[in-house]
Design a protein around this motif. Structure first.
Motif, PDB file in Angstrom:
ATOM      1  N   ASN A 134      19.229  -6.834 -13.359  1.00  0.00           N
ATOM      2  CA  ASN A 134      18.122  -7.200 -12.474  1.00  0.00           C
ATOM      3  C   ASN A 134      16.792  -6.832 -13.115  1.00  0.00           C
ATOM      4  N   LYS A 135      15.950  -7.827 -13.309  1.00  0.00           N
ATOM      5  CA  LYS A 135      14.637  -7.597 -13.903  1.00  0.00           C
ATOM      6  C   LYS A 135      13.500  -7.860 -12.921  1.00  0.00           C
ATOM      7  N   SER A 136      13.793  -8.509 -11.798  1.00  0.00           N
ATOM      8  CA  SER A 136      12.683  -9.031 -11.009  1.00  0.00           C
ATOM      9  C   SER A 136      12.635  -8.607  -9.546  1.00  0.00           C
ATOM     10  N   ILE A 137      13.732  -8.136  -8.971  1.00  0.00           N
ATOM     11  CA  ILE A 137      13.726  -7.804  -7.541  1.00  0.00           C
ATOM     12  C   ILE A 137      13.413  -6.320  -7.389  1.00  0.00           C
ATOM     13  N   ILE A 138      12.230  -6.013  -6.858  1.00  0.00           N
ATOM     14  CA  ILE A 138      11.723  -4.647  -6.782  1.00  0.00           C
ATOM     15  C   ILE A 138      11.544  -4.235  -5.320  1.00  0.00           C
ATOM     16  N   CYS A 139      12.065  -3.071  -4.962  1.00  0.00           N
ATOM     17  CA  CYS A 139      11.887  -2.534  -3.614  1.00  0.00           C
ATOM     18  C   CYS A 139      10.763  -1.500  -3.643  1.00  0.00           C
ATOM     19  N   ARG A 140       9.670  -1.787  -2.960  1.00  0.00           N
ATOM     20  CA  ARG A 140       8.536  -0.862  -2.908  1.00  0.00           C
ATOM     21  C   ARG A 140       8.822   0.329  -1.996  1.00  0.00           C
ATOM     22  N   GLU A 141       9.809   0.203  -1.134  1.00  0.00           N
ATOM     23  CA  GLU A 141      10.040   1.204  -0.097  1.00  0.00           C
ATOM     24  C   GLU A 141      11.273   2.058  -0.390  1.00  0.00           C
ATOM     25  N   GLU A 142      11.401   2.469  -1.645  1.00  0.00           N
ATOM     26  CA  GLU A 142      12.414   3.432  -2.054  1.00  0.00           C
ATOM     27  C   GLU A 142      11.690   4.533  -2.809  1.00  0.00           C
ATOM     28  N   CYS A 143      11.673   5.726  -2.239  1.00  0.00           N
ATOM     29  CA  CYS A 143      10.897   6.817  -2.834  1.00  0.00           C
ATOM     30  C   CYS A 143      11.525   7.294  -4.137  1.00  0.00           C
ATOM     31  N   ASP A 144      10.772   8.041  -4.897  1.00  0.00           N
ATOM     32  CA  ASP A 144      11.244   8.505  -6.208  1.00  0.00           C
ATOM     33  C   ASP A 144      12.455   9.420  -6.091  1.00  0.00           C
ATOM     34  N   GLY A 146      13.372   7.879   5.161  1.00  0.00           N
ATOM     35  CA  GLY A 146      12.394   7.831   6.245  1.00  0.00           C
ATOM     36  C   GLY A 146      11.133   8.636   5.994  1.00  0.00           C
ATOM     37  N   LYS A 147      10.936   9.117   4.771  1.00  0.00           N
ATOM     38  CA  LYS A 147       9.771   9.946   4.468  1.00  0.00           C
ATOM     39  C   LYS A 147       8.674   9.120   3.806  1.00  0.00           C
ATOM     40  N   GLN A 148       7.470   9.653   3.819  1.00  0.00           N
ATOM     41  CA  GLN A 148       6.349   8.961   3.201  1.00  0.00           C
ATOM     42  C   GLN A 148       5.419   9.961   2.528  1.00  0.00           C
ATOM     43  N   ILE A 149       4.390   9.442   1.844  1.00  0.00           N
ATOM     44  CA  ILE A 149       3.404  10.291   1.181  1.00  0.00           C
ATOM     45  C   ILE A 149       2.738  11.182   2.228  1.00  0.00           C
ATOM     46  N   PRO A 150       2.521  12.496   1.975  1.00  0.00           N
ATOM     47  CA  PRO A 150       2.658  13.192   0.676  1.00  0.00           C
ATOM     48  C   PRO A 150       3.993  13.910   0.488  1.00  0.00           C
ATOM     49  N   ASN A 169       0.839  -1.204   0.000  1.00  0.00           N
ATOM     50  CA  ASN A 169       0.000   0.000   0.000  1.00  0.00           C
ATOM     51  C   ASN A 169       0.873   1.254   0.000  1.00  0.00           C
ATOM     52  N   LYS A 170       0.814   2.015  -1.090  1.00  0.00           N
ATOM     53  CA  LYS A 170       1.663   3.200  -1.217  1.00  0.00           C
ATOM     54  C   LYS A 170       1.476   4.183  -0.071  1.00  0.00           C
ATOM     55  N   SER A 171       0.244   4.353   0.367  1.00  0.00           N
ATOM     56  CA  SER A 171      -0.035   5.338   1.405  1.00  0.00           C
ATOM     57  C   SER A 171       0.599   4.970   2.742  1.00  0.00           C
ATOM     58  N   ASN A 172       0.967   3.695   2.908  1.00  0.00           N
ATOM     59  CA  ASN A 172       1.588   3.249   4.158  1.00  0.00           C
ATOM     60  C   ASN A 172       3.103   3.085   4.048  1.00  0.00           C
ATOM     61  N   PHE A 216       5.930   7.487  -4.593  1.00  0.00           N
ATOM     62  CA  PHE A 216       6.426   6.150  -4.929  1.00  0.00           C
ATOM     63  C   PHE A 216       5.839   5.727  -6.278  1.00  0.00           C
ATOM     64  N   LYS A 217       5.978   6.595  -7.276  1.00  0.00           N
ATOM     65  CA  LYS A 217       5.394   6.329  -8.586  1.00  0.00           C
ATOM     66  C   LYS A 217       6.280   5.420  -9.447  1.00  0.00           C
ATOM     67  N   ASN A 218       7.584   5.563  -9.323  1.00  0.00           N
ATOM     68  CA  ASN A 218       8.501   4.824 -10.187  1.00  0.00           C
ATOM     69  C   ASN A 218       8.781   3.425  -9.646  1.00  0.00           C
ATOM     70  N   THR A 219       9.195   2.540 -10.537  1.00  0.00           N
ATOM     71  CA  THR A 219       9.608   1.194 -10.148  1.00  0.00           C
ATOM     72  C   THR A 219      11.059   1.245  -9.697  1.00  0.00           C
ATOM     73  N   SER A 220      11.296   0.926  -8.433  1.00  0.00           N
ATOM     74  CA  SER A 220      12.647   0.994  -7.874  1.00  0.00           C
ATOM     75  C   SER A 220      13.243  -0.411  -7.820  1.00  0.00           C
TER      76      SER A 220
END
Length: 430
Positions: free
Chosen positions: A175-185, A154-158, A144-147, A162-166
């Protein structure tokens, strides 16, 4: 609830029960006790294989069930397998479970490649493996992006987005498959122009000649007096294409003399900061490590984010592999005990024909920095013993000054290869 299936198959199956259906479905699939609890030891007998038809209806709304059914169907008939609560991703725990499956099926004579000392050390660590070449993406972190909270700032929305694929490991390294959701743009963009180009420049030559596919295909390596690229238009069933080497130099009259000479390529265009390479390797670790460990890496994250200046860091073992590794491979180990003789976290990262074994510095769970020879010696011996398939050298990557790696090599043309058929020499001035 997640369960892990360990069988005689190489593949370990993790099933998130709520994702597919309720617990009752799997309690009907597997053998249960009088209380309705799934038994740990199961048998892939004819009755079990017949019950796999239960997946057919479920697969109409969830196509992944077909894959799951295929895995279960592949378990050898009448063999025993294990159903274990929770997701098991610790390499050592899985090793134990596989040994138990072998015993249940009467398989003997399989010996561990770990001697007693290696095994005792291995038990100190929680170990995970990550491969950048799997067909399915492996997402790390909060869906969940909002969380989401960025692991690096250490920052979060807004405040951040987190729009880009990190990519947890640089896409430029394959690397084609290991994605970190918790790296901001913002952090993603910053790393892409600071520390990540350094490791790409350091490994550029290997990425090209071993045809590692990055974000924009295989990297072209360019120096002051040369350019090396891969022409995939000539790719056949048994080849990766044609390696093109363009040299800014005069060729000798006798072309055979040319192949006897060692080519000296000027790689001064491919500059990198050694410490940024070390930072980037540790950034990969922070990107994939379980969230519960992140507080222990605050000092590491501060160092990764800091302006690069000289720091006395542990040596980094750099090894040459005997076989080509087509996509990034990361083995991550975190110490489970307070045995401070060993580093809290270390990792092995491999791509093409090179590997890095390194201690992650500045964690709060280390009493020592492992920068002196007597403290580092234990780790050095461990790496040489565990990964003896590599030819290791131990290098300082503490410098904050730009450098480059000279490339000297000889082109060896097998005698059976013919000029004009198997290889070509073109003078662009003609």
């Amino acid at each position: 609830m997640t369960i892990t299936i360990v069988s005689l198959l190489d593949q370990v199956l993790n099933i998130n029960l709520p994702t597919y259906t309720d617990y009752k479905f799997f309690s009907n699939l597997f053998e249960s006790n009088d209380k309705g609890e799934i038994l740990t030891i199961q048998i892939a007998n004819k009755e079990f294989k017949f019950r796999l038809s239960m997946f057919d209806e479920l697969s109409k709304t969830n196509k992944e069930c077909l894959t799951m059914k295929s895995v279960f169907d592949g378990i050898p008939e009448d063999s025993r397998f294990l159903v274990v609560p929770n997701k098991i991703d610790d390499t050592i725990v899985l090793y134990h479970l596989r040994q138990e499956v072998d015993k249940l099926n009467g398989i003997t004579g399989i010996h561990s490649n770990l001697d007693k000392t290696k095994y005792e050390i291995a038990l100190l660590y929680y170990t995970q493996n990550f491969s950048g070449n799997t067909k399915r993406r492996h997402y790390i972190g909060e869906p969940n992006k909002s969380n989401r909270v960025c692991r690096f700032c250490g920052k979060q929305i807004p405040i951040v987005s987190f729009k880009n694929t990190s990519h947890a490991i640089s896409e430029s390294l394959g690397n084609k498959s290991i994605i970190c959701r918790e790296e901001c743009d913002i952090c993603n963009e910053r790393f892409s122009r600071t520390i990540e180009p350094d490791i790409a420049n350091m490994l550029s030559f290997l990425l090209t000649i071993h045809s590692i596919h990055g974000k924009n295909g295989v990297r072209t390596t360019v120096g002051e007096n040369f350019k090396i690229s891969l022409d995939e238009s000539t790719k056949g069933d048994s080849s990766v294409g044609t390696i093109k080497i363009q040299l800014n130099q005069d060729l000798p009259t006798d072309i055979e003399d040319f192949f006897k000479e060692q080519l000296q390529l000027n790689t001064s265009f491919l500059k990198y900061i050694p410490q940024n390479v070390y930072k980037c390797l540790c950034k990969y670790v922070v990107s994939v490590i379980n969230k519960q460990y992140l507080p222990d890496f605050k000092g590491t994250i501060d160092w990764i984010n800091s302006t690069t200046k000289y720091n006395k860091l542990p040596f980094v073992a750099i090894g040459n592999a005997q076989v080509k590794i087509n996509a990034p491979y990361l083995i991550l180990s975190v110490r489970k005990t307070n045995n401070y003789r060993y580093p809290y976290c270390f990792a092995l990262f491999a791509i093409a024909t090179i590997a890095f074994a390194f201690i992650v510095p500045y964690t709060s769970k280390d009493k020592f920095r492992f920068t002196t020879s007597n403290k580092y010696a234990t780790f050095q011996e461990m790496i040489q013993s565990w990964y003896n398939g590599f030819d290791w050298s131990f290098n300082k990557l503490s410098s904050s000054k730009k450098t480059y790696t000279p490339i000297d090599f000889t082109i060896n043309i097998p005698s059976e290869c013919k000029l004009g058929r198997d290889y070509f020499i073109v003078n662009k001035n003609i």
